[in-house]
Design a protein around this motif. Sequence first.
Motif, short mmCIF file in Angstrom:
data_model
loop_
_atom_site.label_atom_id
_atom_site.label_comp_id
_atom_site.label_asym_id
_atom_site.label_seq_id
_atom_site.Cartn_x
_atom_site.Cartn_y
_atom_site.Cartn_z
N ASN A 1 0.81 -1.21 0.00
CA ASN A 1 0.00 0.00 0.00
C ASN A 1 0.85 1.27 0.00
N TYR A 2 2.17 1.14 -0.05
CA TYR A 2 3.01 2.33 -0.01
C TYR A 2 3.19 2.92 -1.40
N GLN B 1 -6.88 18.21 -0.30
CA GLN B 1 -7.32 17.53 -1.52
C GLN B 1 -6.78 16.11 -1.63
N GLY B 2 -5.96 15.71 -0.66
CA GLY B 2 -5.48 14.34 -0.63
C GLY B 2 -4.17 14.10 -1.35
N MET B 3 -3.41 15.16 -1.63
CA MET B 3 -2.11 14.98 -2.27
C MET B 3 -1.13 14.31 -1.29
N THR B 4 -0.39 13.33 -1.77
CA THR B 4 0.66 12.71 -0.98
C THR B 4 1.87 13.62 -1.00
N MET B 5 2.41 13.94 0.17
CA MET B 5 3.47 14.94 0.24
C MET B 5 4.55 14.53 1.23
N VAL B 6 5.81 14.78 0.83
CA VAL B 6 6.95 14.66 1.74
C VAL B 6 7.61 16.03 1.79
N PHE C 1 12.29 3.91 4.87
CA PHE C 1 11.32 5.01 4.87
C PHE C 1 10.18 4.63 3.94
N GLU C 2 8.95 4.93 4.33
CA GLU C 2 7.82 4.68 3.45
C GLU C 2 6.75 5.75 3.64
N VAL C 3 5.96 5.91 2.59
CA VAL C 3 4.86 6.88 2.61
C VAL C 3 3.63 6.22 2.01
N SER C 4 2.51 6.36 2.69
CA SER C 4 1.24 5.83 2.19
C SER C 4 0.53 6.87 1.34
N PRO C 5 -0.36 6.45 0.44
CA PRO C 5 -1.12 7.41 -0.35
C PRO C 5 -1.86 8.41 0.54
N GLN C 6 -1.84 9.67 0.16
CA GLN C 6 -2.52 10.78 0.83
C GLN C 6 -1.90 11.13 2.19
#
Length: 247
Positions: free
Chosen positions: A5-6, A191-196, A28-33
């Motif tokens: 799901n990442y 708006q749900g943008m995935t951001m780092v 390191f991981e990031v999930s959607p939104q």
Amino acid sequence: MESDNYILKVRGLRKSFGNQEVLKGIDFEVSPQELVFIIGPSGSGKSTLLRCFNLLEIPTEGSIIVDNIDMQSKSTNINQIRRSIGMVFQQFNLYPHLTVLSNITLALRKVDQKSRHQADEIALAMLEQVGLLDKVKNYPAELSGGQQQRVAIARVMALQPKIMLFDEPTSALDPELVGSVLQVMKQLREQGMTMVVVSHEMRFAREAADRIVFINEGRIIEEGTPKNIFENPTHSRTRAFVSEITR
């Protein structure tokens, strides 16, 4: 490749410049939104890590998976996958000889092969979103720093990335201009943008981040919710950093 799901997954990331190892084994991981804030002292490797995600810096070791695509595979079209990873820098990197509209439509026409009409429509919609529809015909030199950075964000948004990376997006701005850029980032968040985000804007981190990652000397020392990191950090180095920045 096994799916998960990442949207971004990094394992064992190391980066050296000559004999100096800047990143020392990052997972390191990031999930959607999700909005992930990376904080840490100057020289800790934050910006280098961010630049490794889209291979602006080539890792010495480790893997980077974006949207289940191996960034370092020989079969990966790096320019194509980079369209999914928008990046906003400290400096605005706008073309000084092009109008605001042309700065945004250039990649849409050259990279995405949009017609001029299609590109203009998208650009105008993005400019409206960042509150600069009245600056369409202006040149970068006619804009404030905050306005230029918002144009830079609009340019990235126009390509519809799946994840956006922000490297100190407000550090080159006068203090009174910072708020307008953070407001646009808040809208993207809503708006749900995935951001780092790598930034020293700690109030924004407290308000907007889902997760905060603290890096020191090339290693992730601690991560957690803003409440945990700012109010109850478990590592002594995190506590020292937080107490210093919140004085």
